[in-house]
Design an enzyme around this catalytic site. Structure first.
Site, short mmCIF file in Angstrom:
data_model
loop_
_atom_site.label_atom_id
_atom_site.label_comp_id
_atom_site.label_asym_id
_atom_site.label_seq_id
_atom_site.Cartn_x
_atom_site.Cartn_y
_atom_site.Cartn_z
N LYS A 22 0.83 -1.21 0.00
CA LYS A 22 0.00 0.00 0.00
C LYS A 22 0.87 1.25 0.00
CE LYS A 22 -1.74 1.68 4.04
NZ LYS A 22 -1.42 3.10 4.24
N ASN A 23 1.83 1.29 0.93
CA ASN A 23 2.60 2.53 1.08
C ASN A 23 3.50 2.80 -0.12
OD1 ASN A 23 1.36 2.94 3.48
ND2 ASN A 23 3.12 2.44 4.78
N CYS A 118 -4.78 8.67 9.66
CA CYS A 118 -4.97 7.95 10.93
C CYS A 118 -4.76 8.89 12.11
CB CYS A 118 -3.95 6.82 11.05
SG CYS A 118 -4.43 5.31 10.25
N ARG A 123 1.27 14.42 13.46
CA ARG A 123 1.66 14.18 12.08
C ARG A 123 1.62 15.42 11.18
NH1 ARG A 123 -0.64 8.52 9.96
NH2 ARG A 123 1.37 8.37 8.98
N ASP A 308 4.58 0.26 12.11
CA ASP A 308 3.35 -0.31 11.55
C ASP A 308 3.13 -1.77 11.94
OD1 ASP A 308 2.73 2.08 10.41
OD2 ASP A 308 3.17 1.51 8.35
N ARG A 400 -8.76 0.09 4.44
CA ARG A 400 -7.79 1.02 3.84
C ARG A 400 -6.48 0.30 3.53
NH1 ARG A 400 -6.20 5.25 7.66
NH2 ARG A 400 -4.69 5.44 5.98
#
Ligand code: UD1
Length: 422
Positions: A22-23, A118, A123, A308, A400
């Site tokens: 995903k990232n 999130c 952030r 993560d 997601r």
């Protein structure tokens, strides 16, 4: 809103295919903005975050065609019709900020809403903005939007990050690829997703060296071409499913997994008494013999233990023998799964960025609330090993980042089903 119902069902056995990251995909997609030629990504994961990035790119005028059930994304940024990344899309996903560098580099201006994402800490995006300023961008913050300009185009410079940021490194590398002259990025992130992005940019004709180290050098070029690029394996999905047999017992082979993507994580598994074997097709995981032992974990930028995977590792530690200390060093508010795990009988004491987990013999199923992407999957892992039923509510976070989680875990013997929301 959908929920996931998990029932503890004993050891797991079989194979789980691991999707593209995903990232990585979320930074490879905006790279299309750098070129007027087509960029095609293969091995793309089928996730709602990818759909959000597709919607964002389409809103800018990028043609995005999803082929082979979403595993191939064919993109063309021939004509950009809009330079404003709207709040309504950006607020859904923090990675939206990754359109800023490429748009600015190719078109000399961009307006991007400040992102959401999130709820795992403040952030901010200050490092992204400082990096672009070091390349000559003029920035103004107005009504929640970043207005960026580089009328004469970006020029090479030195970007020296005070601490490691994955996204800011990605924005800097993409922007520097089309800047005039050379750029040196110091204290760059070394994550496999950065290496994957750079390999794709190199195929497009970018001149970049040092990816995977903390100094990346970029020699700007006038134009980038198109390319076809496979998205690297998702190391977080990989690590998550590697934890399933560690928690439930049994043996699972994660197809497409490679040790170098999860080395520090594998070292911790080894310490905890979980064996990881490299096979032709991926990584095979099983407990060495009997119980899992408590281990201490500190999250760090790559190649350290990934933040993560912290929530999922905590799920394993909940029933390990002894007491483990988990220190979260990347995000300040990333233990929201702890109170939910405690509702299942876990013994966890959180003090600031440190969680002390004392293993109990067995967790007990309970209704729990998913609070962010990785927290959601940690509750599913915990539920797999708990006695009775665990209902994980608010699973939109899960969608997601995890493709077909029920199907993948169901295939290896887990009792898991999606309960459609009203
Ligand atoms: C990426 C990953 C995310 C992962 C994180 C750390 C994507 C889409 N997301 O997020 O899953 O958890 O790396 O491995 O790739 N920070 C600032 N200012 C900035 C940027 C970051 O203070 O301008 C801080 C963040 O709040 C955080 C730390 O730096 O405390 C690291 O964040 P960063 O590496 O930038 O994470 P992301 O790229 O957002």
């Amino acid at each position: 809103m959908d929920s996931i119902l998990v029932t503890g069902n004993g050891p797991l056995s079989g194979q789980i295919p691991i999707a593209g990251a995903k990232n990585a995909c979320l930074t490879l997609m905006p790279a299309t903005l750098l070129s007027d030629a087509p960029l095609t990504l293969t091995n793309a994961p089928r996730l709602s975050d990818i759909k959000t990035m597709t919607t964002l790119l389409q809103s800018l005028g990028v043609e995005v065609t999803s082929l082979q059930d979403g595993q191939v994304l064919a993109m063309s940024s021939h004509d950009l019709t809009n330079h404003v990344a709207d709040y309504d899309i950006v607020r859904k996903m923090r990675a939206s900020i990754l359109v800023l560098g490429p748009m600015l580099a190719r078109h000399g201006h961009a307006v991007v809403s400040l992102p959401g994402g999130c709820a795992i800490g403040a952030r901010p995006v200050d490092l992204h903005l400082k990096a672009l300023e070091a390349l000559g961008a003029e920035l103004e913050l107005k009504e929640g939007y970043v207005h960026a300009k580089a009328s004469q185009g970006l020029r090479g410079g030195t970007v020296d990050f005070p601490f490691v940021s994955v996204g800011a490194t990605e924005n800097a590398v993409m922007a520097a690829s089309l800047a005039k002259g050379g750029t040196v990025i110091k204290n760059a992130a070394r994550e496999p997703e950065i290496v994957d992005l750079v390999q794709c940019l190199q195929k497009m004709g970018a001149q970049i060296s040092g990816a995977g180290t903390s100094t990346i050098e970029v020699q700007g070029v006038d134009r980038l071409d198109g390319a076809t690029h496979p998205v690297v394996t998702d190391r977080i999905e990989l690590g998550t499913y590697m934890l399933a047999p560690a928690i439930c017992g049994g043996e699972v082979e994660c197809l497409g997994g490679r040790i170098e993507l999860v080395k520090s994580f594998c070292e911790k598994l080894d310490e905890a008494g979980v064996a990881v074997e490299e096979t032709k097709a991926g990584l095979k995981v099983a407990r060495k013999n009997g119980a899992v032992k408590a281990v201490d974990v500190v999250t760090e930028p790559f190649p350290g233990f990934p933040t993560d995977l912290q929530a999922q590792m905590m799920a394993l530690m909940c029933t390990a023998e002894g007491t483990s200390v988990l220190e979260e060093k990347i995000f300040e508010n990333r233990f929201m799964h702890a109170p939910e795990l405690m509702r299942m009988g876990a013994q966890i004491d959180v003090q600031g960025g440190t969680a002390t987990v004392t293993g109990v013999e067995r967790l007990k199923g309970a209704p729990v609330m998913a609070t962010d992407l990785r927290a959601s999957v940690s509750l599913i892992l915990a539920g797999l090993a708990a006695e009775g039923e665990t209902l994980v509510n608010r699973v939109y976070h899960l969608d997601r980042g995890y493709e077909r989680v029920e199907e993948k875990l169901g295939h290896v013997g887990a009792k898991i089903e999606r309960v459609e929301g009203q």
